[in-house]
Design an enzyme around this catalytic site. Structure first.
Site, short mmCIF file in Angstrom:
data_model
loop_
_atom_site.label_atom_id
_atom_site.label_comp_id
_atom_site.label_asym_id
_atom_site.label_seq_id
_atom_site.Cartn_x
_atom_site.Cartn_y
_atom_site.Cartn_z
N TRP A 115 -40.87 -65.60 25.50
CA TRP A 115 -41.96 -64.71 25.92
C TRP A 115 -41.99 -63.43 25.09
O TRP A 115 -40.96 -62.84 24.78
CB TRP A 115 -41.79 -64.36 27.39
CG TRP A 115 -42.67 -63.25 27.88
CD1 TRP A 115 -42.42 -61.90 27.81
CD2 TRP A 115 -43.94 -63.37 28.50
NE1 TRP A 115 -43.47 -61.19 28.35
CE2 TRP A 115 -44.41 -62.07 28.78
CE3 TRP A 115 -44.74 -64.47 28.85
CZ2 TRP A 115 -45.64 -61.83 29.40
CZ3 TRP A 115 -45.95 -64.22 29.46
CH2 TRP A 115 -46.39 -62.92 29.74
N ASP A 118 -46.07 -56.52 25.08
CA ASP A 118 -46.57 -55.34 24.38
C ASP A 118 -45.91 -55.07 23.03
O ASP A 118 -44.68 -55.14 22.91
CB ASP A 118 -46.33 -54.08 25.22
CG ASP A 118 -46.87 -54.17 26.63
OD1 ASP A 118 -47.32 -55.25 27.02
OD2 ASP A 118 -46.81 -53.15 27.33
N GLN A 134 -41.93 -56.20 23.35
CA GLN A 134 -41.36 -56.63 24.62
C GLN A 134 -41.02 -58.12 24.53
O GLN A 134 -41.89 -58.94 24.21
CB GLN A 134 -42.35 -56.38 25.75
CG GLN A 134 -42.78 -54.92 25.90
CD GLN A 134 -41.74 -54.12 26.66
OE1 GLN A 134 -41.71 -54.11 27.87
NE2 GLN A 134 -40.89 -53.43 25.92
N GLU A 297 -51.98 -47.51 31.78
CA GLU A 297 -50.73 -47.76 31.09
C GLU A 297 -51.00 -47.88 29.59
O GLU A 297 -52.14 -47.96 29.15
CB GLU A 297 -50.03 -49.02 31.63
CG GLU A 297 -50.87 -50.27 31.65
CD GLU A 297 -50.15 -51.44 32.31
OE1 GLU A 297 -48.99 -51.27 32.72
OE2 GLU A 297 -50.74 -52.53 32.40
N ASP A 330 -54.53 -51.30 34.21
CA ASP A 330 -53.68 -52.27 34.89
C ASP A 330 -54.46 -53.14 35.87
O ASP A 330 -54.11 -54.29 36.10
CB ASP A 330 -52.56 -51.52 35.62
CG ASP A 330 -51.47 -52.44 36.12
OD1 ASP A 330 -51.25 -53.50 35.50
OD2 ASP A 330 -50.82 -52.11 37.13
#
Length: 636
Positions: A115, A118, A134, A297, A330
């Site tokens: 996975w 960001d 990430q 965010e 978000d």
């Protein structure tokens, strides 16, 4: 290559001093702050035509706990499982390994497995572009978030490096989340990032390179005084994340940065000032707030020149400059932006057009694109934009194929001088190095209801530039056009015919058009009676598999007097990035074909309008694969 920790005592004349710098060594364990210290912090945080039949697209629709709730609520990243409007998961499709293997991209950045979400802290250092991201090292679904790290000489060919940071401290044990890099005038790199604590509180932490002389920045040190910021009174402990790149304040030696949050349903950008990146002061008020937009965010804030064609350093301000405020919402997983004026002295940003304010107006990308982040590239004096392209299939499919998500092709960002309202996003010029030979050039006269196959060696990896000239007599008759108030998302897709559209390009289609992804223009009559152009990407028939995203994406796009309708498409197996009118409107499509794979993929141009002829001029380049592999550290 052995590296030594940066020593401030021996380098004070060269680099910014960091208080309580640890001794030399690789990733030394940091002292854990006492339980009393943690308690104090927590107390502070409380207060077409017949073949295109009409099909409707599928629609997609704070207390401590022993384990975190859905990541879409508490972690600030998209829920993975694709759901319909009723909230039920779709039935999984029986994917073959060959289909899943074909979905993997050839020139978009993605890890070898597992996975990714960001993009984080992009920067340029000593001849290398750095991308952090990430990453879950254990699985193809979200969790155990670590900072992956890769480097490139050209933003296209990448080398994987060891992890930059892992969740190994109480203040980031539940995830080393999104952050940004600030490069100080003396070259020191300050990396601020959000950590999810052992108590599921979002805090901001500081890290910096162990050895600035290392071009690869292999080793990172977490400041032993972390966290440097905790949620202030009135801000939820799960609503405080993603610090931006800092910019210089009005006072010498002062830096400012913003962090996204919400107050009730109002999205806000808080501003902090610092002189050393270890102690901060929350400034009065907010940089900006927009009611009804929810949690902000991955906020981004940067200047753009209204006169020149180069990018600007994040701290640049003065005449001929506007500032862009971007927030990732978000609530709906969309990246919105607005252009406005920044008053440094008052610490206020004001949108040029309140109707196009951040969160209620323009989007960076109208497709599957989120958590974007820019950085200033001093090598080529440009601002470069990264964005995360997520998945809309099932987690079981991701586990089967062993990976999830890619990064977009990096884009340059400029102010659109012609409209004064839009940004122009365009693939970095380095992508052209992947073009193979001369382009295939076609000019096709398309009568209403027509479609034509464009023969290319492979339709899976392409760079397409297309322009369309609409019959002038038909354009002058716009008063007769239908679909006043047309919307891509509710139109029914490319099968919905009007007098002046749709017309465009069909990518990743099979020979019989049972699977296809049209990218097209549609001209309708606006509320003022004038022509209004829409740019759309129709995924309703992109796959015969159930349980994947099949929306129609898009928005209106300004087409000014004297301009042809133009688009550029980057096709990379299961990803299509589409740019209209020089990048005024952009759409990223994530598709999951079952038939239009391998050698079966085809490319078409079409005109499904009922009352206008269109002349299409198309250039098509085949693209070779990018070289993305592990860095040969053993050779250092």
């Amino acid at each position: 290559m052995a590296t030594q920790c940066y020593d401030p005592e021996n380098s004070a004349s060269r680099y910014t001093l960091l208080p309580d710098q640890p001794d030399s060594g690789h990733r030394k364990s940091l002292k854990i702050i006492s339980g009393i210290f943690l308690s104090v912090f927590l107390l502070l945080s409380v207060a077409f035509f017949p073949i295109l039949n009409n099909q409707s697209p599928d629609l997609q629709i704070d207390s401590r706990s022993p384990a975190p709730p859905s990541r879409g609520v508490s972690q600030g990243v998209s829920d993975k499982t694709f759901r319909d409007v009723a909230g039920a998961s779709h039935v999984s499709y029986a994917w073959s390994n060959a289909m899943l293997s074909w979905q993997r991209t050839a020139y978009h950045f993605q890890p070898q497995k597992n996975w990714m979400n960001d993009p984080n802290g992009p920067l340029y250092h000593k001849g290398w572009y750095h991308l952090f991201y990430q990453y879950n090292p254990d699985s193809a679904i979200w969790g155990n978030i670590t900072w992956g790290h890769a480097v490139s000489k050209d933003l296209i060919h990448w080398l994987y490096l060891p992890f930059a940071m892992v969740p190994d401290q109480w203040y980031d044990i539940n995830g080393v989340w999104t952050g940004s890099a600030t490069i100080l005038p003396d070259g020191q790199i300050m990396m601020l990032y959000t950590g999810d604590t052992d108590d599921y509180v979002q805090v901001q932490n500081l890290a910096y390179p162990a050895n600035l002389s290392d071009p690869l920045l292999l080793d990172w040190v977490k400041f032993k005084g972390n966290p440097v910021l905790v949620p202030p009174p009135g801000i939820g402990v799960k609503d405080f994340r993603d610090p931006t790149t800092a910019w210089t304040g009005p006072q010498n030696g002062q830096w400012l940065l913003t962090i996204g949050s919400k107050i009730g349903k109002t999205g806000v950008a808080l501003v902090y000032e610092t002189s050393n990146f270890t102690s901060f002061k929350l400034l009065d008020g907010v940089l900006h707030a927009v009611p009804g937009t929810g949690m902000w965010e991955c906020v981004d804030f940067y200047p753009v020149s209204t006169k020149k064609t180069n990018g600007l350093d994040t701290s640049y301000n003065g005449p001929g400059v506007k500032h862009v405020l971007k927030a990732s919402l978000d609530d709906n997983k969309q990246d919105h932006y607005a252009i406005g004026t920044y008053d440094l002295g008052k610490n206020k940003w004001t949108p040029d057009n309140p109707e196009l304010d951040c969160g209620i107006g323009l989007r960076l990308d109208y497709g599957k694109y989120y958590a974007s982040k820019t950085f200033y590239d001093p090598k080529k004096e440009r601002r470069v934009l990264w964005g995360w392209i997520g998945e809309t299939d099932s987690e079981s499919a991701d586990l089967q194929k062993g990976w999830a998500s890619v990064q977009s092709i990096p884009r340059t960002v400029l102010y659109d001088k012609k409209t004064g309202t839009h940004l122009l996003q365009w693939p970095v010029e380095e992508i052209e190095s992947l073009r193979v030979g001369d382009p295939t050039v076609k000019q096709v006269d398309l009568q209403p209801g027509s479609i034509e196959l464009l023969r290319v060696d492979s339709a899976a990896e392409l760079d397409i530039e297309a322009s369309f000239e609409v019959d002038k007599v038909a354009l002058q008759g716009i008063i007769e056009a239908d679909h006043v108030g047309f919307s891509c998302s509710t139109s029914g897709g490319a099968a919905s015919r009007g007098i002046l559209g749709p017309f465009g390009v069909i990518v990743i289609a099979d020979q019989t058009l049972s699977e296809l992804t049209p990218v097209y223009f549609y001209i309708s009559k606006g509320a003022d009676g004038r022509a209004e152009t829409h740019f759309c990407a129709d995924q309703t028939r992109s796959s015969e598999a159930p349980g994947v995203g099949k929306q129609v994406y898009g928005s209106s796009v300004p087409v000014l007097d004297g301009e042809k309708h133009s688009m550029r498409l980057l096709v990379d197996h299961s990803i299509v990035e589409s740019f209209a009118q020089g990048g005024r409107t952009v759409i990223t499509s994530r598709i999951y074909p079952t038939k239009a794979v391998n050698g079966a993929a085809r490319l078409f141009v079409f005109n499904n309008a009922t009352g206008a002829s269109v002349t299409a001029s198309v250039k098509i380049w085949s693209l070779e694969s990018a070289n993305i592999q592990s860095f040969p550290l053993q050779d250092l």
